[in-house]
Scaffold this active site. Structure first.
Site, PDB file in Angstrom:
ATOM      1  N   ASP A  69      14.096 -50.541  32.567  1.00  0.00           N
ATOM      2  CA  ASP A  69      13.762 -49.828  31.330  1.00  0.00           C
ATOM      3  C   ASP A  69      14.667 -50.268  30.190  1.00  0.00           C
ATOM      4  O   ASP A  69      15.753 -49.721  30.002  1.00  0.00           O
ATOM      5  CB  ASP A  69      13.885 -48.317  31.558  1.00  0.00           C
ATOM      6  CG  ASP A  69      12.817 -47.828  32.532  1.00  0.00           C
ATOM      7  OD1 ASP A  69      11.831 -48.553  32.753  1.00  0.00           O
ATOM      8  OD2 ASP A  69      12.989 -46.719  33.066  1.00  0.00           O
TER       9      ASP A  69
ATOM     10  N   GLU B  87      15.650 -47.592  43.728  1.00  0.00           N
ATOM     11  CA  GLU B  87      17.127 -47.749  43.800  1.00  0.00           C
ATOM     12  C   GLU B  87      17.708 -47.099  45.055  1.00  0.00           C
ATOM     13  O   GLU B  87      18.720 -47.614  45.538  1.00  0.00           O
ATOM     14  CB  GLU B  87      17.777 -47.164  42.537  1.00  0.00           C
ATOM     15  CG  GLU B  87      17.478 -47.949  41.287  1.00  0.00           C
ATOM     16  CD  GLU B  87      16.029 -47.844  40.822  1.00  0.00           C
ATOM     17  OE1 GLU B  87      15.442 -46.761  40.950  1.00  0.00           O
ATOM     18  OE2 GLU B  87      15.483 -48.859  40.364  1.00  0.00           O
TER      19      GLU B  87
ATOM     20  N   ASP C 254       8.536 -49.460  42.018  1.00  0.00           N
ATOM     21  CA  ASP C 254       9.467 -48.897  41.031  1.00  0.00           C
ATOM     22  C   ASP C 254      10.301 -47.797  41.705  1.00  0.00           C
ATOM     23  O   ASP C 254      10.036 -47.415  42.847  1.00  0.00           O
ATOM     24  CB  ASP C 254       8.630 -48.322  39.878  1.00  0.00           C
ATOM     25  CG  ASP C 254       9.496 -47.832  38.734  1.00  0.00           C
ATOM     26  OD1 ASP C 254      10.613 -48.338  38.571  1.00  0.00           O
ATOM     27  OD2 ASP C 254       9.037 -46.931  38.006  1.00  0.00           O
TER      28      ASP C 254
HETATM   29  C1  GLC Z   1      10.021 -46.159  35.281  1.00  0.00           C
HETATM   30  C2  GLC Z   1       9.732 -47.645  35.225  1.00  0.00           C
HETATM   31  C3  GLC Z   1       8.721 -47.915  34.141  1.00  0.00           C
HETATM   32  C4  GLC Z   1       7.468 -47.120  34.417  1.00  0.00           C
HETATM   33  C5  GLC Z   1       7.783 -45.635  34.523  1.00  0.00           C
HETATM   34  C6  GLC Z   1       6.587 -44.820  34.958  1.00  0.00           C
HETATM   35  O1  GLC Z   1      10.640 -45.742  34.129  1.00  0.00           O
HETATM   36  O2  GLC Z   1      10.884 -48.387  35.043  1.00  0.00           O
HETATM   37  O3  GLC Z   1       8.433 -49.288  34.080  1.00  0.00           O
HETATM   38  O4  GLC Z   1       6.542 -47.304  33.389  1.00  0.00           O
HETATM   39  O5  GLC Z   1       8.825 -45.442  35.476  1.00  0.00           O
HETATM   40  O6  GLC Z   1       6.114 -45.230  36.180  1.00  0.00           O
END
Ligand code: GLC
Length: 794
Positions: free
Chosen positions: A490, A421, A418
């Site tokens: 998200d 980017e 995650d």
């Molecule tokens: C980001 C991710 C989400 C995750 C969060 C905490 O917002 O996109 O899926 O739950 O981070 O790690």
């Protein structure tokens, strides 16, 4: 991007033939055209007088020597005239004007693929731009993960991987619009840009319906503007103009060649196709075990449980909070006994924390991104100040691989990447440089997730060389499909986001990344029983099916919404598991040819102009049409059925469509699905609680009754679902041919391959459905993989 002051490079001179095409001078630069195949050309313009032969990490092959394209024919003819150059292959004719540099690309039958205007190339410092002609009614598809409707015409798009819900990252883009504009809100279904950037699109000719494809191999920030009525513009903020032009005229051949260039998806382990339960929540070890138990008690099939950032010690990657998880191996063992695997999140940000092993090792190995001044770049993510691995360096990817290998050694099944980017919280990303400070942030920003996934995959393979890997990534760029699946980031627990996942997923799948899915139920804000029920029905019929929810929201488990919704959720999950052989075969096809799993209708029916705008329904694999309910309170909807014969999945009704809309009933318990007549859809007769160790004795085959005479083929691939042995023919590929001839329907199965160790099939239960009957006739064929024929007399 700057609007004025550009230099036009407009005279092409000194044109000469080369071994692969031709080259010439364009002012102080060089222009080159290479014939990759008769139907695929590459055009390049140097920067600073030299060509960059490897502009990004997108490509996996040397296109000039690769023989995995649709055609191997590289022959061409060249005519160098006074004011134009004409290059002709067996399929294409490229005419380049030498006076006012520009080009026209046509198929040999004269139909247009692409046409630039005059002065087709302009530069200003780092930026360059090109423009193209478009007829008013031409459609544009692709460009990866984009919001809004599937036809991109009439809008403009940035390619810059963005942490959408972070106002610091998205602010530049929201603030570019007046407050009332949908893009001023990063939760709107029009917001741009998103997490994944893929500079690959299709242009569909309004008259012929033929499509051409363009892939610009450039990792810098891009901008595609399709708002004008008769032209469009493409701009990049750096790097070299390197474009691959695909002649088409169909989607499948373009996608096959695009994925030959940028790599096909690795075949995932079958458990990655199961139902995934995830939640951002500070679980303890016992909570996780309880959650597993609850799913089993309630007869909810489940293949994985996911751990979000709270499993770590203070958000330090590659650590565990041992107070909450005192015995990880024991937990994993107990889950494994129930057929449940565990996936953990790993973000790129390493806590800036002297004394923390990973940080210290990164410092010592000099693998963190630096600023121009040579300091460690610091961003701000979950643990506060964080350093970022410099994945552009191979030694960083190796180190990251080693860390991942150690991390999964206890039995973690896959990795969730995650914030790649990369997301840097409230701190600007711009000072983050790559290659020990040598390269600008822009050069690798969009490729950061791809590079991270490369390192992660290396580690997983080193840890368990015999097993296929599974990585889920938020960000990506061309080639990400080689290493990772993408979820759609998200999203919001809102009906409009339930719709959005369809064009977003099909846009990605047309762009080479098919293993995608949205957070089921919606991530941010609270879901509600009806929305959740509809989302389960729809989400379980997408390639990646994971229920995920933001922290501090209402429980969103399948069992959190009362008995009625629990039953609907169970039914949705079970339908997916029943469809597993069919779905898995679609994944195999995707890994072999690039063909999408979740397909927009236009992929298969491109000459039916009606479907160019249809993006509230899709095809799952080649034979199922899915039309989810996407609005609150609705219990019926209009479905467009492309011309042909269809069988209603729920009633068995046969429908002959000339390409028309029908209204279908869809009470809360039902999602409209149609099978293409003539399809033979392989199912698991019984639903296991998990794919783990499940090698059934019986496979069901649903044959959707064709009304007219003719033949239709479908393919079933069975293998161990886990190892790479399938690639060495340790699998069974069965081609089904359904033939209707007057009053008989015959299903013929012809199998190939060496089979595999756990293969256990003893019989096929073949059921003919149609004419309003779900069990029109049934045949049971004793079958362990031999060729067979089953005949139904009507
Ligand atoms: C980001 C991710 C989400 C995750 C969060 C905490 O917002 O996109 O899926 O739950 O981070 O790690």
């Amino acid at each position: 991007m700057q609007e004025s002051g550009y230099l036009n490079l407009e005279h092409l001179t000194d044109v000469t033939a080369t071994a692969n095409g031709f080259a010439g001078r364009l002012a102080h630069e060089h222009f080159r055209v290479d014939v990759i195949t008769e139907n695929l050309l590459r055009m390049k313009i140097s920067r600073g007088g030299t060509f960059d032969e490897n502009p990004s990490f997108a490509l996996v092959v040397d296109p000039l020597t690769h023989n995995g394209f649709q055609s191997q024919d590289r022959a061409f003819n060249l005519e160098i005239g006074a004011d134009s150059v004409r290059l002709t292959t067996a399929s294409l004719v490229l005419t380049v004007n030498t006076d006012k540099f520009g080009f026209d690309l046509r198929r040999i039958d004269g139909s247009r693929v692409f046409a630039s205007g005059e002065c087709g190339y302009r530069i200003l410092n780092n930026d360059w731009r090109i423009s193209r002609g478009a007829a008013r009614g031409d459609a544009i598809y692709g460009l990866g993960e984009k919001t809004g409707k599937q036809n991109r015409r009439g809008r403009d798009f940035h390619l810059w991987n963005t942490d959408v819900l972070n106002p610091n990252a998205a602010g530049e883009f929201t603030k570019a619009h007046p407050e009332t504009h949908p893009r001023a809100d990063s939760t709107s279904t029009e917001f741009d840009p998103y997490y994944v950037s893929i500079p690959f699109f299709y242009q569909q000719d309004e008259v012929t319906g033929a499509v051409g494809g363009s892939f610009i191999d450039n990792g810098y920030r891009g901008f595609y503007n399709f708002t004008a009525a008769d032209s469009y513009e493409i701009a990049f903020g750096g790097g070299q103009y390197t474009e691959y032009l695909f002649g088409g005229p169909d989607f499948a051949s373009i996608l096959a060649d695009y994925t030959a260039l940028t790599g096909r998806a690795q075949l995932p382990p079958i458990w990655a196709l199961g139902y995934h339960q995830c939640r951002w929540h500070d679980y303890s070890q016992q909570d996780v075990l309880d959650l597993a138990k609850r799913h089993r008690e309630l007869d909810l099939p489940l293949d994985t449980l996911w751990l979000d950032i709270d499993y770590m010690d203070g958000y330090r990657v590659f650590t565990w909070n041992h107070d909450r998880f005192p015995d990880v191996p024991a937990m994993l063992r107990q889950l494994d006994e129930q057929g449940i695997r565990v996936i953990t999140i790993i973000d790129p940000g390493v806590k800036f924390d002297p004394g923390y092993e990973v940080f210290d090792a990164g410092l010592e190995r000099e693998v963190f991104c630096l600023t121009e001044g040579g300091d460690i770049y610091i961003g701000q993510v979950w643990p506060g100040n964080t350093a970022f691995p410099d994945f552009a360096k191979p030694e960083t990817r190796k180190w990251w691989g080693e860390l991942n290998a150690q991390h999964v050694a206890s039995g973690i099944a896959g990795i969730w990447n995650d914030m790649n980017e990369p997301a840097t919280g409230g701190i600007s990303e711009k000072p983050m440089r790559f290659g020990a400070g040598a390269y600008s942030h822009e050069k690798y920003h969009n490729q950061y997730a791809l590079l991270m996934a490369m390192g992660t995959a290396e580690g997983l393979l080193a840890a368990r060389p015999e097993l296929r890997t599974f990585i889920l990534s938020r960000a990506g760029s061309p080639g990400i499909q080689r290493y990772a699946a993408n979820w759609l980031g998200d999203n919001m627990s809102r009906w409009d986001h339930l719709w959005l996942q369809i064009p977003m997923a099909t846009g990605l799948s047309l762009s080479g990344q098919s293993f995608v899915g949205a957070d089921i139920g919606g991530f941010a804000e609270n879901s509600n029983p009806e929305l959740f029920a509809r989302w389960m029905q729809a989400g379980l019929l997408t390639p990646f099916a994971r229920n995920h929810n933001q922290t501090n929201q209402l429980d969103q488990y399948a069992f959190a919404w009362g008995q009625e919704v629990l039953d609907i959720a169970r039914e949705a999950i079970k339908l997916r598991y029943r469809l597993m052989p069919y779905l898995y075969s679609a994944f195999v096809e995707n890994s072999l040819t690039g063909a999408p799993i979740q397909r927009p209708l236009v992929y298969q029916y491109q000459h039916d102009a009606e479907v160019w705008e249809v993006d509230d329904q899709y095809l799952l694999g080649g034979d199922l049409l899915v039309a989810p309910i996407l609005e609150a309170g609705k219990t019926s909807r209009s479905v467009y059925l492309p011309a042909g014969e269809w069988v209603d999945w729920h009633s068995g009704d046969s429908i002959e469509s000339r390409g028309e809309r029908i209204t279908v009933e869809a009470p809360l318990t039902r999602i409209p699905i149609f099978a293409r007549a003539g399809a033979a859809i392989a199912l698991w007769s019984e639903v296991p609680v998990s794919t783990a160790g499940y090698y059934p004795e019986e496979i069901a085959v649903l044959v959707a009754l064709p009304i007219r005479d003719g033949s239709h083929t479908s393919v079933l691939v069975e293998d161990d679902g886990l190892t790479f042995e399938a690639l060495a023919e340790k699998k069974l590929t069965t081609q089904f041919t359904v033939t209707r001839s007057g009053g008989t329907v015959a299903l013929r199965g012809v199998s190939q391959g060496l089979g595999f160790k756990d293969f256990n099939r003893k019989r096929l239960r073949i059921r003919l459905i149609g004419l309003g009957d779900l069990a029109l006739q049934e045949r049971v064929v004793e079958n362990t993989g031999e060729d067979f024929e089953a005949v139904f007399n009507l």
